[in-house]
Design an enzyme around this catalytic site. Structure first.
Site, short mmCIF file in Angstrom:
data_model
loop_
_atom_site.label_atom_id
_atom_site.label_comp_id
_atom_site.label_asym_id
_atom_site.label_seq_id
_atom_site.Cartn_x
_atom_site.Cartn_y
_atom_site.Cartn_z
N ASP A 20 -50.17 98.48 -86.14
CA ASP A 20 -49.79 97.06 -86.05
C ASP A 20 -50.73 96.23 -85.19
O ASP A 20 -50.77 95.01 -85.33
CB ASP A 20 -48.36 96.94 -85.48
CG ASP A 20 -47.32 97.35 -86.50
OD1 ASP A 20 -47.51 97.01 -87.68
OD2 ASP A 20 -46.33 98.00 -86.13
N HIS A 74 -46.89 105.35 -80.03
CA HIS A 74 -46.35 105.85 -81.30
C HIS A 74 -45.54 107.09 -81.05
O HIS A 74 -45.89 107.90 -80.19
CB HIS A 74 -47.49 106.16 -82.28
CG HIS A 74 -47.03 106.20 -83.68
ND1 HIS A 74 -46.45 107.32 -84.24
CD2 HIS A 74 -47.02 105.24 -84.64
CE1 HIS A 74 -46.11 107.04 -85.48
NE2 HIS A 74 -46.44 105.80 -85.75
#
Ligand code: ACO
Length: 370
Positions: free
Chosen positions: A307, A256
């Site tokens: 996700d 991320h």
């Protein structure tokens, strides 16, 4: 002028909607963990738009509006039937939301009241569009939304054509809460850039859907499921992941830009994934996911993002993988529209600069001499 690639670390706006500080995500000051445990998605949407949690009457009124606005124009459904049957579901959503603006007479009414109403309408209509498109793709007739039920329940009902079970409704509702907003992520930024030209809210959401579609952003959840399907059984997981890591390929659902010590949303989805597997008596998808996490975190220090476990959650809810990213959009539209309203309120056009790296001092040469 020196470019900062990917605008990493650049603070591009002020916002009072959501924050990520020291790995803690809050919506309007409420920790996401607290909201995921206790709040409904509708309460969260209200919170994002209006800056505070609703009381019972305000929530009831929002639910009524969401119900009243949920139907989509028949002409839009007819248009959607003309999309190629195998069209990318995010491309179809992007096209349908763009077209939706054509049927709203108030699309270009820039008064705060009109824009607030359009935010609620978009939230109400995205689930209907996604479910309708899913059914059209399967050669089935879309199902009209049901009045007086939550967005999670209505979506599953419109998708399946039957009353969904409580576990599925609760799991989807919680997933929607977790995806609702996330500071200045790529799709939210795209929406703010678009409306900062004083373009309309439909254009802003259409831009956001286009940005969310990519596999480095919302499209990753679908890519995770593709990877889990390719792996198939737990015995194949280690060699599959190891080969990708050896080839320096990215493992979807990991890493991320902002979180380097883990995405606070992932643990909720991981728990949900395990519980759904246990309830169905088959935890294989969850087990493969955990093994992948152990390898990727162990070798690369990368943690799963939102996700990663959402892929196994949605699959266990019986949802086809082509709908994973559209479901992300149907939650994030609450955040996008909250940011769009915030952008309009005290707008300044977003127009950064580029560090020029091209040729200089070129002299025009007539075409017959080139
Ligand atoms: N798998 C393997 N290696 C990775 C991964 C990954 N998923 N993510 C990052 N890395 C590596 C990169 O290869 C790079 O290594 P290097 O320095 O040796 O070249 C290093 O970690 C830094 O990665 P960047 O891609 O430069 O980090 P950035 O902040 O630009 O990107 C992103 C963040 C896009 C999320 C990235 O981690 C990624 O591509 N992940 C996979 C896609 C994904 O899951 N996206 C969803 C993000 S969450 C969301 O949008 C909802």
């Amino acid at each position: 002028m020196t470019a900062i690639k990917g605008l990493e670390g650049i603070v591009a706006t002020t916002s009072s909607i959501s924050s990520i500080v020291d790995g803690v995500l809050t919506y309007r000051g409420y920790n996401i963990d607290d909201l995921a445990e206790h709040a409904s998605f509708e309460e969260v949407a209200y919170l994002l738009w209006f800056g505070r949690l609703p009381n019972a009457e305000e929530l009831q009124s929002l639910q009524q509006d969401l119900s009243d606005f949920a139907a989509i124009p028949d002409k839009l459904i007819e248009q959607m039937k003309l999309y190629p049957q195998d069209a990318n579901t995010m491309a179809a959503l992007r096209s349908a939301v763009s077209a939706l603006g054509l049927y709203d007479e108030a699309a270009d009414d820039m008064s705060p009241e009109a824009n607030e109403k359009k935010a609620i309408k978009l939230q109400a209509q995205l689930p209907t569009i996604i479910a309708a498109n899913a059914r059209i793709r399967q050669g089935k007739e879309p199902i009209a939304p049901k009045a007086g039920v939550s967005i999670a329940e209505n979506f599953l009902y419109m998708l399946r054509g039957e009353q969904p079970d409580e576990t599925s409704i609760k799991a989807l509702d919680q997933a929607l809460v977790l995806h609702a907003d996330h500071e200045l992520n790529a799709s939210t930024f795209a929406s703010r850039v678009t409306v900062a030209t004083l373009s309309d809210i439909y254009s802003g959401v259409t831009s956001a859907i286009g940005a969310l579609k990519g596999p480095l952003h919302g499209g990753a959840n679908e890519a995770v499921m593709k990877m889990l399907s390719e792996i198939g059984t737990i015995d194949n997981a280690e060699s599959y992941i190891q080969e990708k890591l050896n080839n320096r390929e990215k493992i979807m659902g990991f890493g991320h830009r902002v979180y380097k010590n883990g995405d606070p949303r992932a643990k909720h989805l991981q728990k949900m994934s395990r519980e759904l597997g246990e309830m169905k008596g088959d935890t294989s998808l969850y087990d493969i996911s955990v093994l992948i996490e152990n390898i990727v975190t162990g070798q690369k220090g990368l943690k799963p993002n939102v996700d990663f476990y959402s892929a196994s959650v949605y699959t266990q809810l019986g949802i086809e993988h082509e709908l994973f990213t559209p479901i992300f959009a149907m939650s994030r539209v609450s955040g996008w529209t909250a940011h769009i309203l915030e952008q309009y309120d005290g707008n300044r056009i977003i127009r950064p600069r580029a560090e020029y790296t091209g040729l200089t001092d070129q002299k025009y040469i007539p075409i017959d001499l080139r």
